[in-house]
Write a protein that holds these residues in place. Structure first.
Motif, PDB file in Angstrom:
ATOM      1  N   UNK A   7      43.585  46.317   2.010  1.00 18.47           N
ATOM      2  CA  UNK A   7      44.987  46.136   2.401  1.00 18.47           C
ATOM      3  C   UNK A   7      45.749  47.452   2.486  1.00 18.47           C
ATOM      4  N   UNK A   8      45.011  48.577   2.303  1.00 17.69           N
ATOM      5  CA  UNK A   8      45.735  49.843   2.384  1.00 17.69           C
ATOM      6  C   UNK A   8      46.111  50.088   3.850  1.00 17.69           C
ATOM      7  N   UNK A   9      47.329  50.500   4.057  1.00 15.63           N
ATOM      8  CA  UNK A   9      47.797  50.761   5.421  1.00 15.63           C
ATOM      9  C   UNK A   9      48.302  49.517   6.138  1.00 15.63           C
ATOM     10  N   UNK A  10      48.283  48.355   5.472  1.00 13.94           N
ATOM     11  CA  UNK A  10      48.795  47.141   6.119  1.00 13.94           C
ATOM     12  C   UNK A  10      50.237  46.878   5.675  1.00 13.94           C
ATOM     13  N   UNK A  11      51.061  46.409   6.613  1.00 17.72           N
ATOM     14  CA  UNK A  11      52.426  46.080   6.205  1.00 17.72           C
ATOM     15  C   UNK A  11      52.415  44.776   5.405  1.00 17.72           C
ATOM     16  N   UNK A  12      53.543  44.475   4.743  1.00 22.06           N
ATOM     17  CA  UNK A  12      53.588  43.357   3.796  1.00 22.06           C
ATOM     18  C   UNK A  12      53.252  42.012   4.450  1.00 22.06           C
ATOM     19  N   UNK A  13      53.690  41.822   5.706  1.00 22.21           N
ATOM     20  CA  UNK A  13      53.461  40.535   6.382  1.00 22.21           C
ATOM     21  C   UNK A  13      51.976  40.375   6.706  1.00 22.21           C
ATOM     22  N   UNK A  14      51.370  41.432   7.238  1.00 24.71           N
ATOM     23  CA  UNK A  14      49.943  41.377   7.588  1.00 24.71           C
ATOM     24  C   UNK A  14      49.106  41.219   6.306  1.00 24.71           C
ATOM     25  N   UNK A  15      49.503  41.940   5.251  1.00 21.11           N
ATOM     26  CA  UNK A  15      48.789  41.870   3.979  1.00 21.11           C
ATOM     27  C   UNK A  15      48.719  40.422   3.487  1.00 21.11           C
ATOM     28  N   UNK A  16      49.857  39.724   3.592  1.00 16.39           N
ATOM     29  CA  UNK A  16      49.917  38.327   3.146  1.00 16.39           C
ATOM     30  C   UNK A  16      48.960  37.460   3.977  1.00 16.39           C
ATOM     31  N   UNK A  17      48.910  37.732   5.282  1.00 14.52           N
ATOM     32  CA  UNK A  17      48.021  36.957   6.162  1.00 14.52           C
ATOM     33  C   UNK A  17      46.557  37.209   5.783  1.00 14.52           C
ATOM     34  N   UNK A  18      46.227  38.488   5.517  1.00 12.95           N
ATOM     35  CA  UNK A  18      44.842  38.844   5.181  1.00 12.95           C
ATOM     36  C   UNK A  18      44.419  38.142   3.885  1.00 12.95           C
ATOM     37  N   UNK A  19      45.296  38.161   2.899  1.00 11.63           N
ATOM     38  CA  UNK A  19      44.964  37.527   1.615  1.00 11.63           C
ATOM     39  C   UNK A  19      44.723  36.026   1.820  1.00 11.63           C
ATOM     40  N   UNK A  20      45.546  35.409   2.656  1.00 11.07           N
ATOM     41  CA  UNK A  20      45.382  33.962   2.905  1.00 11.07           C
ATOM     42  C   UNK A  20      44.027  33.691   3.585  1.00 11.07           C
ATOM     43  N   UNK A  21      43.681  34.520   4.580  1.00 11.58           N
ATOM     44  CA  UNK A  21      42.398  34.334   5.279  1.00 11.58           C
ATOM     45  C   UNK A  21      41.236  34.489   4.287  1.00 11.58           C
ATOM     46  N   UNK A  22      41.374  35.460   3.406  1.00 15.89           N
ATOM     47  CA  UNK A  22      40.328  35.733   2.414  1.00 15.89           C
ATOM     48  C   UNK A  22      40.143  34.539   1.466  1.00 15.89           C
ATOM     49  N   UNK A  23      41.250  34.022   0.976  1.00 15.34           N
ATOM     50  CA  UNK A  23      41.174  32.885   0.045  1.00 15.34           C
ATOM     51  C   UNK A  23      40.590  31.658   0.755  1.00 15.34           C
ATOM     52  N   UNK A  24      41.008  31.431   2.004  1.00 15.34           N
ATOM     53  CA  UNK A  24      40.474  30.293   2.777  1.00 15.34           C
ATOM     54  C   UNK A  24      38.977  30.465   3.025  1.00 15.34           C
ATOM     55  N   UNK A  25      38.574  31.718   3.289  1.00 23.13           N
ATOM     56  CA  UNK A  25      37.159  32.017   3.561  1.00 23.13           C
ATOM     57  C   UNK A  25      36.293  31.599   2.364  1.00 23.13           C
ATOM     58  N   UNK A  26      36.758  31.941   1.163  1.00 23.02           N
ATOM     59  CA  UNK A  26      35.992  31.602  -0.043  1.00 23.02           C
ATOM     60  C   UNK A  26      35.995  30.084  -0.245  1.00 23.02           C
ATOM     61  N   UNK A  27      37.178  29.472  -0.060  1.00 20.88           N
ATOM     62  CA  UNK A  27      37.287  28.026  -0.283  1.00 20.88           C
ATOM     63  C   UNK A  27      36.463  27.240   0.746  1.00 20.88           C
ATOM     64  N   UNK A  28      36.516  27.652   2.013  1.00 22.59           N
ATOM     65  CA  UNK A  28      35.861  26.867   3.076  1.00 22.59           C
ATOM     66  C   UNK A  28      34.364  27.156   3.197  1.00 22.59           C
ATOM     67  N   UNK A  29      33.985  28.423   2.999  1.00 22.99           N
ATOM     68  CA  UNK A  29      32.590  28.790   3.281  1.00 22.99           C
ATOM     69  C   UNK A  29      31.809  29.240   2.047  1.00 22.99           C
ATOM     70  N   UNK A  30      32.448  29.276   0.891  1.00 24.52           N
ATOM     71  CA  UNK A  30      31.750  29.688  -0.338  1.00 24.52           C
ATOM     72  C   UNK A  30      31.295  31.139  -0.298  1.00 24.52           C
ATOM     73  N   UNK A  31      31.989  31.958   0.491  1.00 18.11           N
ATOM     74  CA  UNK A  31      31.625  33.379   0.606  1.00 18.11           C
ATOM     75  C   UNK A  31      31.849  34.088  -0.738  1.00 18.11           C
ATOM     76  N   UNK A  32      30.970  35.026  -1.029  1.00 18.52           N
ATOM     77  CA  UNK A  32      31.120  35.831  -2.243  1.00 18.52           C
ATOM     78  C   UNK A  32      31.841  37.117  -1.840  1.00 18.52           C
ATOM     79  N   UNK A  33      32.899  37.452  -2.576  1.00 15.26           N
ATOM     80  CA  UNK A  33      33.705  38.617  -2.179  1.00 15.26           C
ATOM     81  C   UNK A  33      33.699  39.669  -3.291  1.00 15.26           C
ATOM     82  N   UNK A  34      33.471  40.915  -2.876  1.00 12.96           N
ATOM     83  CA  UNK A  34      33.548  42.058  -3.792  1.00 12.96           C
ATOM     84  C   UNK A  34      34.624  42.972  -3.215  1.00 12.96           C
TER      85      UNK A  34
END
Ligand SMILES: Nc1ncnc2c1ncn2[C@@H]1O[C@H](COP(=O)(O)OP(=O)(O)OP(=O)(O)O)[C@@H](O)[C@H]1O
Length: 297
Positions: free
Chosen positions: A154-181
């Motif tokens: 999230x470095x270099x991302x503005x606050x609105x984009x950062x929020x969108x990225x975090x949401x996509x990440x959380x959905x990715x784990x919930x929907x696809x069981x992806x492991x995130x580091x």
């Protein structure tokens, strides 16, 4: 899912990683935090198979990652600096990813780009730093990874984009069981999204725990003693730091228990209040403790 077994990595003459052991469960989000130069990017480069470790092994699904294309197909990697082919257009990069990754989904890329809205006609050289990061995130989500490794995403991302990225990440784990580091200096973010964290310091893992257990065990106590707090307290194993301001003594403790509370009462504590610490507070105390290597009173 990810097994990092006693790895050591030297770059030049510097021992950058020392005997690191970490196990990351499938479908969890693991956060790596540490000061500048602590070794986060180097560890991530070992994890993605860019670096060969000197000692130990890095395995995903029980298979060594280094020089293993089958495993690398499963890994999405968003680097801290995205150096794509500068004169390529985004649509050409997409073609490249389609050829390189069996499970790359153009539909997924399009859906993500409905959110980020970057023209595919643009050349990489004409993208801002934040746009390059968004592109890297979209491409790596689109390969349908089983493991997603993110270095300061999230470095270099503005606050609105950062929020969108975090949401996509959380959905990715919930929907696809992806492991995130994920490695980040944004500790509030790490605290909010991670299941487990590790603190790396000078190439060594200093602390690993679940966010929940960490917050349960490390506390700040606000204590009122009958008389002055006794010097002996700072020698206790559980005590990380002691600071007196006026009549109130602040004590940072790990492994807080009823037994410790009783010991404090024995030493004249009349009133003890527990204060929860944020990950940021805990990180700062842990770094300061290491720097000072002594407990102030
Ligand atoms: N290619 C390299 N050549 C020489 N030294 C290196 C190289 N890469 C990393 N190092 C050294 O290894 C140490 C760890 O660097 P690394 O980039 O892994 O830290 P980091 O925790 O990711 O830091 P930051 O938070 O600043 O990004 C630093 O002392 C750095 O100077």
């Amino acid at each position: 899912m990810i097994q990092i077994q006693n790895i050591t990595k030297k770059i030049g003459n510097k021992m950058v990683l020392k005997d690191i052991e970490l196990n990351i469960e499938k479908g969890s989000i693991f956060g790596l935090i540490g000061e500048n130069g602590a070794g986060k990017t180097t560890l991530i480069k070992c994890l993605t198979g860019i670096y060969k470790v000197d000692v130990g092994s890095v395995k995903i699904d029980d298979e060594e990652v280094f020089e293993n294309n089958k495993i690398k197909q499963k890994i999405g990697y968003v680097a801290d600096q995205n150096n794509y082919f500068t004169y390529f257009k985004i649509e050409e990069i997409i073609e490249f990813y389609k050829r390189a990754y069996d499970k790359f989904s153009v539909e997924r890329f399009e859906r993500l780009n409905d959110i980020f809205k970057i023209s595919k006609e643009k050349k990489i050289k004409d993208l801002s730093k934040g746009m390059k990061m968004q592109l890297s995130l979209m491409l790596n989500f689109s390969i349908n990874p089983e493991v997603l490794i993110l270095d300061e995403p999230t470095s270099g991302l503005d606050a609105v984009v950062k929020k969108k990225v975090i949401k996509i990440l959380i959905d990715e784990v919930a929907d696809n069981g992806t492991t995130v580091f994920i490695s980040s200096h944004h500790l509030e973010e790490i605290e909010r999204i991670c299941d487990n964290i590790a603190i790396i310091e000078n190439g060594e893992i200093k602390y690993v725990n679940s966010i929940e257990n960490m917050k349960d065990s490390i506390k700040k106590l606000q204590v009122l003693f009958e008389e002055k707090a006794q010097d002996e307290i700072k020698t206790w194993d559980e005590v990380l730091c002691v600071e007196s301001i006026g009549r109130i003594t602040y004590i940072i403790v790990k492994d807080y228990s009823e037994e410790l509370q009783l010991r404090l009462k024995d030493k004249g504590a009349k009133f003890i209040e527990e204060i929860n610490l944020s990950l940021e507070d805990i990180f700062i105390y842990s770094v300061e403790e290491e720097l000072e290597n002594e407990k102030c009173i």
